[in-house]
Design an enzyme around this catalytic site. Structure first.
Site, PDB file in Angstrom:
ATOM      1  N   GLY A  37       4.218  -3.323  -0.265  1.00 16.21           N
ATOM      2  CA  GLY A  37       3.358  -2.402  -0.190  1.00 16.21           C
ATOM      3  C   GLY A  37       3.704  -1.231   0.651  1.00 16.21           C
ATOM      4  N   HIS A  38       4.613  -1.763   1.806  1.00 15.99           N
ATOM      5  CA  HIS A  38       5.282  -0.972   2.846  1.00 15.99           C
ATOM      6  C   HIS A  38       6.777  -0.628   2.758  1.00 15.99           C
ATOM      7  CE1 HIS A  38       5.709   0.776   7.089  1.00 15.99           C
ATOM      8  NE2 HIS A  38       4.430   1.116   7.053  1.00 15.99           N
ATOM      9  N   PHE A  39       7.232   0.235   2.107  1.00  9.20           N
ATOM     10  CA  PHE A  39       6.752   0.841   1.030  1.00  9.20           C
ATOM     11  C   PHE A  39       7.391   0.766  -0.465  1.00  9.20           C
ATOM     12  CE2 PHE A  39       6.014   3.436   4.792  1.00  9.20           C
ATOM     13  CZ  PHE A  39       4.967   3.774   4.808  1.00  9.20           C
TER      14      PHE A  39
END
Lengths: 157, 93
Positions: A37-39
């Site tokens: 999710g990051h990223f």
């Protein structure tokens, strides 16, 4: 590091209770769900976790300074700077110095180095209290063993 | 030479961004100036450094929580200044 478990430091390289300094090593994992999710497509170590790594490093220093009798909790983050991106697989060195020991609180100056250069730094404030329960103390003692914290030396002064 | 109160008031003004002229010896740091416990740590840090003492915040808090003291005794600034003077005197004794 085991990011999902908030285990942000791997080894205590050096701790000098008299000088009120500590150096720890932390290896950023090559893979983690955090990076999904990051990223997406551009994995970076989140700044908040770098701050947490600095807090945990400072925390071990405080636990040592307090003879493993009290638990520090992060209370304030000042002048936090993320000077460059940290990528999966990087090896970090985190150095903390006790800036002030107050009554029930303490402040540290702490920095993360990667590749020999400072990449993050902050001044942190902690409140500290007697260990609130046996479970947390037991967990911290187990973690101390795992990361090479000199538990017996601290206990026996 | 500035008084202990002046030094404390200047620290509070600078640390908490409170206009200096609103801070008086009768001001209660919490009730009148709106300083919370976290902000007070910054003030304690500055006072500890400026006076070379260690404000016994844990002891004071415990006394207040136990009903053995009131917050006025420690956090009205003229009283806080008196406590600081006592700690400085004890250090030099």
């Amino acid at each position: 590091m085991r990011l999902e478990y908030f285990q942000l430091i791997d080894r205590i390289a050096e701790i000098d209770v008299g000088a009120r300094t500590v150096t720890v090593e932390a290896d950023v994992p090559s893979e983690s769900t955090i990076f999904e999710g990051h990223f997406p497509g551009y994995p970076l170590m989140p700044g908040v976790l770098l701050i947490e790594a600095m807090a945990q490093t400072s925390g071990w220093l405080l636990i040592a300074a307090l003879n493993f009798e009290r638990m520090p909790f992060l209370a304030a983050v000042k002048e936090a700077k993320m000077r460059r991106f940290i990528s999966p697989g990087e090896k970090l060195t985190v150095k903390a110095r006790l800036l002030h020991e107050g009554s029930g609180y303490a402040m540290t100056d702490v920095a993360i180095e990667a590749g020999g250069k400072t990449t993050c730094n902050a001044t942190l404030t902690f409140s500290h209290v007697p260990f609130p329960n046996a479970e947390l103390r037991s967990h911290m003692e187990a973690m101390a063993q795992k990361i090479g914290f000199p538990l017996e030396a601290i206990r026996h002064g | 030479m500035s008084t202990t109160f002046d030094q404390v008031a200047n620290i509070i003004a600078e640390t908490c961004d409170i206009p200096r002229d609103t801070i008086t010896p009768e001001s209660h740091a919490i009730d009148d100036l709106g300083i919370d416990s976290l902000d007070f740590l910054d003030i304690a840090f500055a006072i500890d450094k400026a006076f070379g003492i260690k404000l016994p915040l844990e002891k004071w808090t415990q006394e207040v929580n136990d009903g053995k003291a009131t917050t006025e005794q420690y956090f009205v600034l003229k009283n806080l200044s008196a406590r600081i003077d006592e700690l400085v005197a004890a250090k030099g004794a």
